[in-house]
Design an enzyme around this catalytic site. Structure first.
Site, PDB file in Angstrom:
ATOM      1  N   TYR A  10       4.219   6.457  10.278  1.00  0.00           N
ATOM      2  CA  TYR A  10       3.084   5.325   9.536  1.00  0.00           C
ATOM      3  C   TYR A  10       3.982   4.372   8.977  1.00  0.00           C
ATOM      4  O   TYR A  10       3.769   2.914   9.288  1.00  0.00           O
ATOM      5  CB  TYR A  10       2.003   5.862   8.590  1.00  0.00           C
ATOM      6  CG  TYR A  10       0.955   5.042   8.398  1.00  0.00           C
ATOM      7  CD1 TYR A  10      -0.136   5.109   9.468  1.00  0.00           C
ATOM      8  CD2 TYR A  10       0.792   3.898   7.772  1.00  0.00           C
ATOM      9  CE1 TYR A  10      -1.384   3.996   9.127  1.00  0.00           C
ATOM     10  CE2 TYR A  10      -0.336   3.223   7.457  1.00  0.00           C
ATOM     11  CZ  TYR A  10      -1.314   3.053   8.306  1.00  0.00           C
ATOM     12  OH  TYR A  10      -2.345   2.330   8.171  1.00  0.00           O
ATOM     13  N   HIS A  35       0.830  -1.257   0.031  1.00  0.00           N
ATOM     14  CA  HIS A  35       0.006  -0.051  -0.003  1.00  0.00           C
ATOM     15  C   HIS A  35       1.001   1.075  -0.085  1.00  0.00           C
ATOM     16  O   HIS A  35       1.869   1.385   0.658  1.00  0.00           O
ATOM     17  CB  HIS A  35      -0.792  -0.089   1.385  1.00  0.00           C
ATOM     18  CG  HIS A  35      -2.102  -0.962   0.866  1.00  0.00           C
ATOM     19  ND1 HIS A  35      -3.300  -0.769   1.698  1.00  0.00           N
ATOM     20  CD2 HIS A  35      -2.442  -1.981   0.221  1.00  0.00           C
ATOM     21  CE1 HIS A  35      -4.168  -1.824   1.388  1.00  0.00           C
ATOM     22  NE2 HIS A  35      -3.624  -2.446   0.568  1.00  0.00           N
ATOM     23  N   LYS A  55       0.795   0.054  15.211  1.00  0.00           N
ATOM     24  CA  LYS A  55       2.210   0.029  15.559  1.00  0.00           C
ATOM     25  C   LYS A  55       2.278  -1.082  16.279  1.00  0.00           C
ATOM     26  O   LYS A  55       3.657  -1.265  16.973  1.00  0.00           O
ATOM     27  CB  LYS A  55       2.383   1.007  16.400  1.00  0.00           C
ATOM     28  CG  LYS A  55       2.615   2.487  15.666  1.00  0.00           C
ATOM     29  CD  LYS A  55       3.757   2.360  14.673  1.00  0.00           C
ATOM     30  CE  LYS A  55       3.584   3.286  13.519  1.00  0.00           C
ATOM     31  NZ  LYS A  55       3.908   2.658  11.989  1.00  0.00           N
ATOM     32  N   TYR A  94      -9.322   5.382   7.347  1.00  0.00           N
ATOM     33  CA  TYR A  94      -9.545   5.972   8.535  1.00  0.00           C
ATOM     34  C   TYR A  94     -10.751   6.916   8.943  1.00  0.00           C
ATOM     35  O   TYR A  94     -10.510   7.732   8.072  1.00  0.00           O
ATOM     36  CB  TYR A  94      -8.321   6.359   9.348  1.00  0.00           C
ATOM     37  CG  TYR A  94      -7.320   5.243   9.649  1.00  0.00           C
ATOM     38  CD1 TYR A  94      -7.091   4.784  10.801  1.00  0.00           C
ATOM     39  CD2 TYR A  94      -6.341   5.093   8.677  1.00  0.00           C
ATOM     40  CE1 TYR A  94      -5.964   3.736  11.063  1.00  0.00           C
ATOM     41  CE2 TYR A  94      -5.335   4.145   8.717  1.00  0.00           C
ATOM     42  CZ  TYR A  94      -5.184   3.363   9.883  1.00  0.00           C
ATOM     43  OH  TYR A  94      -4.181   2.495  10.132  1.00  0.00           O
ATOM     44  N   PRO A 148      -4.578   0.561  18.672  1.00  0.00           N
ATOM     45  CA  PRO A 148      -4.306   0.000  17.197  1.00  0.00           C
ATOM     46  C   PRO A 148      -4.479   1.203  16.201  1.00  0.00           C
ATOM     47  O   PRO A 148      -4.262   0.720  15.305  1.00  0.00           O
ATOM     48  CB  PRO A 148      -5.458  -1.173  17.159  1.00  0.00           C
ATOM     49  CG  PRO A 148      -6.148  -0.679  17.990  1.00  0.00           C
ATOM     50  CD  PRO A 148      -5.734   0.040  19.170  1.00  0.00           C
TER      51      PRO A 148
END
Length: 393
Positions: free
Chosen positions: A388, A75, A300, A204, A296
């Site tokens: 990220y 991704h 991580k 998200y 979550p």
């Protein structure tokens, strides 16, 4: 009592313990892994599926990357839905070409088991009453029970990768160990369904009704979450109620394309931040959930465990192959420095995207402004992307 000997005794047969054992074995360093549960139980856990680029490289170094590279999905970005729109974070652009890999933790564990089997690695399942001893001495050892018999493993070092409820952290005296914890006033209700993901990349969502996440395990297996009160139970939510609530928290065009179906797994995960210091006591080293837990939100948890394994792997290599113990001596400080950065990032994302029960209108306005700023600033997006995909080891 039977006595075994090894160089590194690893308590905990999840992905962290298996990965360390595999990496060490390939360098000629012996280890024995002790796991309280059966192999089937370990493989039945449903966990995270977004791997940082550093973790991906570590799997390849362990000789376990072939299936991941073939079946995992790279991704190059993800979306944040807010205020009715869906904005994209371009990871590849803002993180110097780095990406993440979507590949389920169950599959990671399966690959690691296969690698340990192929090398005749010693993984002892259903080991009961595991207990480390003489941690401050040069001759620590571990005792355990199996099939009604007592066993002992003499070793040079012990690695505690046995999770939050394991024995390892509890073996550090209370006057030495310091624990930090933040418990969030909500949880994530998650379902797994045999449906096509609604988006080719994760979404998200920050919404006035609460947080949501659209994730995946493959192109035919989707993982979705919604924020719920801690008082809720999975059985309180029918599949239809879940899908309706999820749709209400997504932009209209995304919700319209959502494929629904029966859930094949449904659970609620509480959210908390936790760190234990130090991560070394004598010849005991903590790794993964035994030492730290993150919400979550920033993906991580497993990745922070992998960074611990990276530092331990290199520390043991230097010790055994080069006679240099500096890496092991500095393990706790180095691992904690990266852990706290992961904690900060997860805390920030959690606060940015969730609805807090005691939030005032000003708090929600600030969340919206923070998101508006994020997508108006290349520097802000670069910071998010850098964290990220994973900070360097």
């Amino acid at each position: 009592m039977t006595v075994q000997k090894t160089q590194v005794a690893i308590i905990g047969g999840g992905p962290s313990g298996l990965l360390l054992s595999q990496l060490l074995h390939r360098k000629g360093i012996d280890s024995i892994v002790l796991e309280r549960q059966s192999r089937g139980y370990v493989l039945g856990r449903i966990r995270a599926g977004v791997l940082e680029h550093g973790f991906v490289n570590l799997m390849r170094e362990a000789g376990c990357g072939e299936r991941m590279d073939a079946e995992g999905e790279v991704h190059e970005g993800f979306y944040i839905a807010h205020q009715g729109r869906n904005d994209r974070i371009d990871l590849e652009k803002y993180a110097d070409g780095a990406t993440v890999m979507v590949y389920g933790q169950t599959e990671v564990t399966r690959d690691l088991y296969a690698a340990r089997d192929a090398m005749d690695g010693v993984v002892i399942h259903e080991a009961a009453n595991v207990q480390p001893h003489d941690l401050k001495s040069d001759s620590p050892y571990v005792t355990y029970e199996k099939d009604g018999s007592e066993h002992r493993i003499d070793c040079d070092f012990i690695v505690g990768a046995d999770g939050f409820h394991g024995v390892s952290r509890k073996s550090i005296p209370g006057d030495v160990l310091k624990e930090y914890e933040k418990v969030y006033p909500f949880g994530w209700l998650g379902i797994l369904s045999e449906t096509k993901p609604v988006s080719p990349e994760l979404i998200y969502a920050r919404h006035e009704r609460g947080f949501a996440l659209c994730s995946m395990r493959s192109q035919v297996l989707s993982r979705y979450y919604i924020q719920v009160p801690l008082t809720d139970k999975p059985e309180d939510w029918s599949d239809d109620a879940f899908w309706a609530e999820l749709k209400s928290r997504l932009p209209e065009d995304v919700a319209a394309g959502l494929e629904t179906g029966p859930s094949i797994e449904k659970s609620i995960a509480p959210l908390r931040s936790f760190v234990a210091e130090p991560m070394r006591y004598g010849n005991l080293f903590l790794a993964g959930d035994a030492a730290h837990i993150v919400p979550p939100t920033g993906a991580k948890g497993l990745n922070s465990a992998a960074s611990d394994i990276y530092y331990l792997y290199h520390g043991f290599m230097d010790h055994y192959l080069n006679g240099d113990s500096a890496g092991l001596d500095g393990y706790s400080e180095k691992a904690l420095a990266r852990v706290w950065k992961a904690e900060r990032f997860s805390w920030w994302m959690t606060n940015l995207l969730h609805l807090f029960p005691d939030a005032q209108e000003v708090d929600q306005r600030l969340q919206c402004t923070d998101l508006d700023y994020l997508f108006s600033s290349d520097a802000a997006q670069a910071s998010l992307a850098e964290n990220y995909v994973g900070l360097p080891y």
